[in-house]
Design a protein around this motif. Structure first.
Motif, short mmCIF file in Angstrom:
data_model
loop_
_atom_site.label_atom_id
_atom_site.label_comp_id
_atom_site.label_asym_id
_atom_site.label_seq_id
_atom_site.Cartn_x
_atom_site.Cartn_y
_atom_site.Cartn_z
N ALA A 50 -10.28 -10.68 -34.42
CA ALA A 50 -11.46 -11.52 -34.64
C ALA A 50 -10.49 -12.93 -35.00
N VAL A 51 -11.15 -13.96 -34.33
CA VAL A 51 -10.64 -15.40 -34.25
C VAL A 51 -11.61 -16.35 -34.82
N THR A 52 -11.11 -17.05 -35.84
CA THR A 52 -11.70 -17.97 -36.41
C THR A 52 -10.79 -19.36 -36.57
N GLY A 53 -11.38 -20.40 -37.15
CA GLY A 53 -10.40 -21.72 -37.40
C GLY A 53 -11.20 -22.92 -36.97
N SER A 54 -10.67 -24.02 -37.59
CA SER A 54 -11.29 -25.18 -37.41
C SER A 54 -11.10 -25.90 -35.98
N ASN A 123 -9.62 -5.26 -37.17
CA ASN A 123 -8.42 -4.74 -37.46
C ASN A 123 -7.20 -5.87 -37.66
N VAL A 124 -7.43 -6.87 -37.01
CA VAL A 124 -6.71 -7.88 -37.06
C VAL A 124 -7.50 -9.40 -37.10
N GLY A 125 -7.25 -10.28 -37.98
CA GLY A 125 -8.14 -11.31 -38.20
C GLY A 125 -7.21 -12.59 -38.45
N VAL A 126 -7.76 -13.50 -37.27
CA VAL A 126 -6.63 -14.69 -36.89
C VAL A 126 -7.42 -15.96 -37.41
#
Length: 407
Positions: A50-54, A123-126
């Motif tokens: 999963a990918v999040t961020g500003s 399983n992986v968070g970015v």
């Protein structure tokens, strides 16, 4: 149904639909869609990222999709379907036999990432970075970091990939550890980054990168301009490694990543006496992404007697400090040697007032009104970047260029 849908999920039968139409009737279609997403997530053994961020979410998600596609069936969010509708829809489309799933999680307000993360169960968070975006809905940038940290609530164990160069790295790392994330992986130029930049050559339309990923040196090429793409590629390779995939193969695959519409796509527009280059950054804008786009424009090489021209629309949802954020762009524009600046919108008018008179190309209340001013001012050899928040409608200026070129 006429276009071939197997069924339609509905709260009540729509008018005009045949009595024997395949309808799945539910009390609440959003709850039903979410249940479909949950079922799809439960039936697969895929490694999910999963990918999040500003900023940088969609580009990083696309890069991950391309990096992993050659190593197994990979499902990924289409476009930026990253909200309470788009995320379960994206999950529901994930085939049972997928090896990898890559999903983008977006937000505008606190409390929106958590439910999405618990649905995706990555399983992986970015987390690409923490910046002042949607600050209208947050008191401080630290509050934005807290909201992004909600991604960890959906992770049991796994790995968090975090920007080691960002001031909020310790904040996020602590939040991840508290949530039970097993591994914290930092990416960036920081000497303690696990995915660490060694060197990069930034060219007008590409970048050559050397990095160390978990102790292994990789060299690769990006057909993307800008240091921000280089840094996001480190996050991609760190996530690939955390997902158990082949980092060298993923790095080689990144050469196939090309700019997306509204996110750096380049157009050569023919005109009398030659052509101009248009960099389409019109999908969205924030202070951080504006600075990145200006830095990319600075690397451009105009031909003939061409100039570097920025066409900028308002950055939205910045709250009471919006005027200050817009004015502050005068510094990067001057430092990067941008020759001419056109602005659209009331907040960008504040920037126009802060610019030296020699670089003021023109201003208008709206992007639609600005477009003819820009088209009348450009000349062969110019390189033009068009950028603004989606609500600023700067995409109409790109469209005007393309239509003028076709004519």
């Amino acid at each position: 149904l006429a276009d071939g849908a197997a069924a339609a999920m509905v709260r009540r039968p729509p008018k005009g639909v045949a009595p024997d139409a395949p309808l799945l009737t539910v009390d609440d279609t959003l709850v039903g869609l979410t249940a479909l997403g949950q079922a799809a997530r439960a039936r697969t053994a895929a490694t999910v990222i999963a990918v999040t961020g500003s900023v940088g979410k969609t580009g990083t998600k696309e890069a991950l999709r391309i990096a992993l596609a050659g190593q197994g069936n990979t499902a990924a969010t289409r476009g930026n379907l990253n909200n309470e509708i788009g995320v379960p829809l994206s999950l529901a489309r994930m085939a049972q036999d997928c090896a990898f799933g890559v999903f983008e999680l977006g937000m505008r307000r606190p409390g929106e990432i958590g439910p999405l993360a618990r649905l995706v169960r990555p399983n992986v968070g970015v987390v690409t970075t923490i910046e002042s975006v949607h600050s209208e809905f947050f008191d401080t940038i630290a509050d934005i970091a807290d909201a992004k940290a909600e991604i960890f609530s959906g992770m049991a164990g796994g790995a968090a990939v975090l920007n080691r160069d960002n001031v909020y790295f310790p904040w996020l790392a602590e939040a991840a550890a508290t949530a039970g994330v097993a591994r914290i992986i930092g990416f960036g130029a920081h000497p303690e980054a696990t995915a660490r930049l060694i060197d990069c050559a930034l060219r007008p339309a590409s970048s050559q990168v050397t990095a160390v990923i978990e102790g292994r040196t990789v060299t690769y090429r990006l057909l993307m301009a800008g240091r921000h793409w280089v840094m996001n590629s480190l996050a991609v390779l760190a996530a690939v490694d955390a997902a158990g995939a082949d980092v060298a193969a993923a790095a080689a695959a990144l050469a196939h990543l090309t700019p997306l519409k509204g996110r750096g796509q380049r157009h050569r527009v023919l005109m009398a006496g030659g052509s101009i280059e248009v960099l389409d950054e019109a999908y969205n804008a924030s202070p951080a992404s504006m600075r990145a786009a200006i830095a990319v424009l600075a690397t451009a090489r105009p031909s003939l007697a061409g100039r570097r021209i920025a066409v900028l629309g308002d950055m939205l949802e910045l709250g009471e400090d919006s005027g200050r954020f817009h004015q502050a762009l005068a510094g990067p524009l001057e430092e990067n040697g941008i020759d001419l600046v056109f602005t659209a919108g009331p907040d960008m008018a504040r920037l126009a007032d802060a610019l030296p008179k020699a670089t003021r190309g023109g201003s208008a209340a709206t992007s639609e009104e600005l477009a003819p001013l820009v088209l009348a001012a450009v000349r062969p050899g110019d390189v033009v970047t068009v950028k603004g928040s989606l609500g600023s409608r700067t995409g109409c200026i790109v469209k005007a260029f393309l239509e003028a070129g076709n004519g």
